[in-house]
Enzyme design. Structure first.
Site, PDB file in Angstrom:
ATOM      1  N   GLU A 317     -22.059  -9.753   9.844  1.00  0.00           N
ATOM      2  CA  GLU A 317     -21.755  -9.018   8.865  1.00  0.00           C
ATOM      3  C   GLU A 317     -20.760  -9.795   8.028  1.00  0.00           C
ATOM      4  O   GLU A 317     -19.748  -9.091   7.685  1.00  0.00           O
ATOM      5  CB  GLU A 317     -21.583  -7.384   9.054  1.00  0.00           C
ATOM      6  CG  GLU A 317     -20.610  -7.327   9.955  1.00  0.00           C
ATOM      7  CD  GLU A 317     -20.575  -5.959  10.554  1.00  0.00           C
ATOM      8  OE1 GLU A 317     -21.520  -5.051  10.454  1.00  0.00           O
ATOM      9  OE2 GLU A 317     -19.322  -5.584  10.921  1.00  0.00           O
ATOM     10  N   CYS A 388       1.818  -2.668 -16.699  1.00  0.00           N
ATOM     11  CA  CYS A 388       3.323  -2.446 -16.891  1.00  0.00           C
ATOM     12  C   CYS A 388       3.880  -2.492 -15.448  1.00  0.00           C
ATOM     13  O   CYS A 388       4.270  -1.722 -14.845  1.00  0.00           O
ATOM     14  CB  CYS A 388       3.735  -0.954 -17.399  1.00  0.00           C
ATOM     15  SG  CYS A 388       3.070  -0.958 -18.942  1.00  0.00           S
ATOM     16  N   GLU A 389       4.058  -3.972 -14.905  1.00  0.00           N
ATOM     17  CA  GLU A 389       4.419  -3.960 -13.546  1.00  0.00           C
ATOM     18  C   GLU A 389       4.754  -5.497 -13.707  1.00  0.00           C
ATOM     19  O   GLU A 389       3.894  -6.412 -13.614  1.00  0.00           O
ATOM     20  CB  GLU A 389       3.385  -3.739 -12.646  1.00  0.00           C
ATOM     21  CG  GLU A 389       3.791  -3.784 -11.176  1.00  0.00           C
ATOM     22  CD  GLU A 389       3.465  -2.547 -10.286  1.00  0.00           C
ATOM     23  OE1 GLU A 389       3.193  -1.562 -10.886  1.00  0.00           O
ATOM     24  OE2 GLU A 389       3.385  -2.572  -9.048  1.00  0.00           O
TER      25      GLU A 389
END
Ligand code: LLP
Length: 467
Positions: A317, A388-389
């Protein structure tokens, strides 16, 4: 800070075009940086799937996920064909849709004969709505809810049972007249070199039964007429470049098959999970899809022969290696900030909300400027998102041509775990996605609107006009 390339050689964005086209008729998508159809046209513009990227951005807006259908199909075919070539028994490739679950991607994977691995009711619902046959859907999860289990049972998909709580719940829900098709997920106790957040096969993992419980698990399952246990499953982690851990896993899993037989369990399926890595930067060198498949098939066939066991149906998978390289994200460049002698920030109109991988895993990406593909790479800049970081940095030290507002920055290899992990942080609407093929582009995910952002908001009466 503006600098020239350390080697002094003036490369351009064209260096990232698929390299193996001439030497091999069938390049492995997981070993390229740009999608297989990428080329630079006479106007030095980047083209993907026969579509000019700057025109796509004009048409669908910015930022934009651009999915190259040929690259995705090629990866599906390579997995499928490699199992046919190297495995003497039956095989089935499942697309781990957590990498990017949406109707169009599930439909493309299914049309290539792949099944779908889902990990929640939401992913399961999407796969069913995309028309995927329930016989080819497998539901994972370490804490499936009652509702998710009921949906899975009603839909007739296979449930990959992860723990005792789930097994007991299944027995409660089950009707003995209609046994539930399950597989057992076991923790193989295999270590691999990848980021600790995306490692799952070591003993201290939240997923799967402890291998020391194997005896009790097989005993319990063999005594439940309502459970039709058809297989065993394991997954050791993601973005793995070594072949050895998967070979070790394959060998361990054949021992589980041998042990299961002692309890009278007729285990016919073995799922080795996913995890093959992709090339995010020039220095990444993962094995090709074919090499990975071959390595696993050889080990399973040898181990089964040694144990005198019939070959199980072999499932795998993969997620990332099917879809990551097939997609790029196009952004529009806006403001910049030059801090003399320190760095130059170049800001784009997206960031950690559409690609949370750099801030989460310190993932490294490469980018090109779609409208300046032949321009020399003369600047080293920091690509900043608009959130905003301070940590919202998409690429540190990106080597680019001189950029200006309005240029289209294309970040490569964003098909896996970008849209699927995207958020509305700072209430940014999620971007649109378009699939491109043979010069045609179709929308597969609509851009969210501000109305979408407040769709689930409720304003209690008493808060209305309260100011
Ligand atoms: N099967 C299981 C049970 C899995 O947990 C995963 C991935 C896969 C298959 C597919 O693995 P792949 O072929 O994509 O490596 N968000 C992280 C990756 C988390 C992988 C979670 N499980 C990232 O952005 O790197």
């Amino acid at each position: 800070m503006v600098s020239t390339h350390p080697t002094g050689v003036q490369y351009s964005g064209s260096q990232y075009l698929p390299q193996r086209r001439d030497s091999s008729a069938n390049p492995s998508p997981n070993q390229e940086l740009l999608p297989l159809t990428a080329r630079v046209d006479d106007h030095h513009l980047l083209e993907i799937g026969g579509c000019d990227v700057t025109t796509l951005v004009e048409q669908f807006g910015s930022p934009l996920y651009i999915l190259d259908e040929e690259t995705l199909r090629s990866a599906c075919q390579q997995y499928r064909d490699a199992f046919k070539q190297y495995y003497k028994g039956e095989s089935q490739v499942l697309y781990a849709s957590k990498a990017w679950n949406c109707l169009a991607v599930c439909a493309i994977a299914a049309s290539e004969g792949l099944g779908i691995d889902v990990v929640s009711g939401g992913e399961l619902y999407t796969a069913l709505q995309a028309g995927v046959s329930p016989q080819k859907i497998y539901l994972h999860g370490n804490n499936k809810s009652h509702e998710e289990l009921i949906l899975a049972i009603k839909s007739g998909v296979t449930i990959v049972a992860d723990n005792w709580y789930e097994l007991r719940t299944l027995v409660e829900i089950a009707q003995p007249a209609q046994p539930i098709r399950i597989m057992l997920r076991l923790t193989p106790g295999i270590e691999c070199h990848t980021h600790e957040y995306i490692r799952t096969g070591h003993l201290d993992s939240k997923f799967g039964f402890d291998p020391n419980d194997l005896d009790q698990v097989f005993t319990f399952v063999s005594q439940q007429p309502a459970l039709n246990c058809v297989g065993v499953h394991a997954h050791i982690g993601s973005q793995i470049f070594e072949r050895q851990p998967h070979q070790d896993l394959a060998a361990v899993m054949v021992q589980w098959l041998r042990d299961a037989a002692k309890y009278g369990l007729n285990i016919t399926e073995l799922n080795v999970g996913g995890g093959l890595g992709i090339k995010y930067t020039e220095s990444d060198d993962p094995p090709s899809i074919e090499e990975w498949v071959k390595a696993i098939c050889e080990v399973i066939q040898e181990a089964c022969a040694a144990e005198n066991l019939p070959l199980p149906k072999l499932l795998s998978e993969p997620g990332r290696s099917l879809i990551a390289t097939a997609c790029v994200t196009a952004y529009t460049i806006g403001s910049s900030k030059v801090i003399p002698e320190i760095r130059t920030y170049v800001a784009i109109d997206g960031g950690m909300s559409d690609n949370p991988r750099p801030i989460t895993y310190q993932s490294v990406y490469r980018a090109v400027v779609a409208n300046k593909m032949s321009s020399p790479l003369t600047e080293t800049v920091t690509i900043a998102g608009k959130h905003c970081e301070s940590g919202d940095i998409l690429i540190h030290n990106a080597l680019l041509p001189k950029t200006e507002p309005g240029d289209i920055l294309v970040v490569m290899g964003t098909g896996a775990y970008n849209y699927s992990m995207a958020s509305n942080y700072n209430r940014l609407p999620r971007p649109a996605a378009a699939v491109v093929a043979n010069g045609e582009a179709n929308l597969i995910l609509q851009r969210e609107t501000y109305q979408d952002l407040i769709r689930q908001d409720r304003l209690p009466e008493r808060l209305k006009n309260s100011h």
